[in-house]
Design an enzyme around this catalytic site. Structure first.
Site, PDB file in Angstrom:
ATOM      1  N   ARG A  55      16.283  33.812  -6.841  1.00 23.19           N
ATOM      2  CA  ARG A  55      16.120  34.486  -8.123  1.00 23.19           C
ATOM      3  C   ARG A  55      17.287  35.421  -8.456  1.00 23.19           C
ATOM      4  O   ARG A  55      17.861  36.048  -7.569  1.00 23.19           O
ATOM      5  CB  ARG A  55      14.811  35.285  -8.126  1.00 23.19           C
ATOM      6  N   HIS A  68      16.709  29.269  -9.169  1.00 17.52           N
ATOM      7  CA  HIS A  68      17.210  27.976  -8.674  1.00 17.52           C
ATOM      8  C   HIS A  68      18.088  27.214  -9.669  1.00 17.52           C
ATOM      9  O   HIS A  68      18.003  25.992  -9.784  1.00 17.52           O
ATOM     10  CB  HIS A  68      16.041  27.082  -8.248  1.00 17.52           C
ATOM     11  N   HIS A  99      15.801  22.527  -0.834  1.00 23.19           N
ATOM     12  CA  HIS A  99      14.429  23.016  -0.995  1.00 23.19           C
ATOM     13  C   HIS A  99      13.389  22.017  -0.465  1.00 23.19           C
ATOM     14  O   HIS A  99      12.305  21.885  -1.026  1.00 23.19           O
ATOM     15  CB  HIS A  99      14.166  23.306  -2.476  1.00 23.19           C
ATOM     16  N   ASP A 109       7.073  34.268   1.080  1.00 21.36           N
ATOM     17  CA  ASP A 109       8.053  33.771   0.107  1.00 21.36           C
ATOM     18  C   ASP A 109       9.175  34.804   0.070  1.00 21.36           C
ATOM     19  O   ASP A 109       9.425  35.436  -0.954  1.00 21.36           O
ATOM     20  CB  ASP A 109       7.418  33.583  -1.273  1.00 21.36           C
ATOM     21  N   GLU A 153      14.970  27.599   3.327  1.00 22.83           N
ATOM     22  CA  GLU A 153      16.121  27.442   2.424  1.00 22.83           C
ATOM     23  C   GLU A 153      17.236  28.397   2.885  1.00 22.83           C
ATOM     24  O   GLU A 153      17.211  29.580   2.570  1.00 22.83           O
ATOM     25  CB  GLU A 153      15.702  27.780   0.992  1.00 22.83           C
TER      26      GLU A 153
END
Length: 349
Positions: free
Chosen positions: A82, A107, A180, A252, A317
């Site tokens: 982000r 992304h 991803h 996350d 990632e």
């Protein structure tokens, strides 16, 4: 040698054809990659009995990927993760990006690298490679500079898939490329990944606000549900009564590795008890976003009649830190003319 084969994957809405490349190693391991979005659509790995199963979340057709999905198997760029409010300033000039995640850019924007058709070159050999190239034009999705990108997938005889990224620019820009792929080492995406055990060589992580944007702090994991410095089952603390867990609806977040940020080293180990599969991740990147499929909600269909539920897969990632262009204390993601962006990540089974 015929260790890489090309077939037609489907037709895009504008009439162009997307291809699918199947790579095989000497052990029978198989990877399938399409030049649409550089998506890794299939990857097999042996279980404790030597039986190969697909261990990544996949969709059944090109149409299904084009229709929209949560970045399954995708090459992500120009900027993974982000960027706050879709804005950043570089050399005194402000740039505005496409907003596609609340009030933030995520992304790469509306048509990131996961939604473009890459040029592909198949390189056969005992360890087959697929070389993908793409020119991201100046101001595409709001990013400055013509960015020439090359990504090389290699299927190794050590049962590893390697992803190498390279990029150059003709104007100062920001770059943060990643992949991803969602993994599920049980070989069955109907099983949740909460029974997987994971160890991260990372004693710090990056806390986020309610929009999942870094607060600027780099926090120690010790004494929190984010401590994976020793092997822990993913599901053990995924619903812990901790603010960061509740903000992310699980994991996350970006973990910061305890290593020289330029050295290529093993940083992650994942073990799935029922299948006996073990995955190790190696990278030269400083961090990884560890994501536990929190936003999968049963609306995306894999095999006919099989829908991906929350925690059907996890992502690792590898990357620089989220929102780095707006965080002066974070390592820079600026790429200037004459410099070469180069990084490598490997998933070994």
């Amino acid at each position: 040698m015929n260790n890489i084969q090309k077939s037609t994957f489907g037709t895009l809405p504008d009439g162009r054809t997307a291809d699918l490349y199947t790579l095989k190693n000497k052990n029978g391991m198989e990877a399938r990659i399409t030049n649409y979005g550089g998506l890794l659509t299939y990857l097999t790995a042996p279980d404790k009995n030597g039986h190969f199963d697909n261990v990544v979340l996949k969709l059944e057709s090109l149409d299904a990927y084009v229709k929209g999905n949560p970045f399954f198997g995708a090459l992500v760029g120009r900027y993974g993760n982000r960027i706050a409010k879709g804005k950043f300033t570089l050399d005194g000039k402000q740039y505005s990006l496409f907003i596609n995640n609340g009030e933030n850019a995520l992304h790469g924007g509306k048509q990131g690298f996961d939604k473009v058709l890459w040029s592909a070159k198949a390189i056969d050999g005992s360890e087959p490679k697929l070389e993908l190239t793409y020119l991201s034009k100046d101001m595409e999705e709001g990013y400055p500079g013509n960015l020439s990108v090359k990504v090389t997938y290699t299927l190794k005889n050590t049962n590893a898939i390697s992803i190498e990224y390279e990029a150059t620019t003709d104007k100062p820009t920001v770059v943060n490329l990643t992949n991803h792929t969602y993994f599920n080492l049980t070989g069955n995406p109907q099983n949740k990944i909460t029974s997987h055990q994971i160890k991260l060589a990372a004693s710090k992580f990056i806390p986020v606000d309610k929009g999942l944007i870094p607060t600027g702090e780099i926090r120690a994991v010790k004494g929190t549900a984010f401590d994976f410095t020793t092997m822990h089952t993913i599901g053990d603390r995924i619903a812990a009564n901790e603010e960061q867990i509740q903000i992310g609806n699980g994991y996350d977040h970006c973990w910061v590795f305890d290593k020289d940020p330029k050295k290529f080293e093993q940083v992650v180990e994942v073990f799935e008890p029922s299948s006996g599969r073990k995955m190790k991740m190696f990278t030269d990147q400083p961090a990884t976003q560890f994501y536990t499929g929190n936003f999968l909600n049963g609306t995306v269909e894999g095999l006919p009649g099989q829908f991906f539920q929350q925690r059907s897969g996890f992502c690792l990632e590898t990357q620089h830190f989220p929102d780095s262009p707006n965080q002066p204390k974070f390592p820079s993601t600026v790429l200037r003319p004459g410099e070469v962006y180069k990084t490598k990540t490997e998933y070994s089974f």
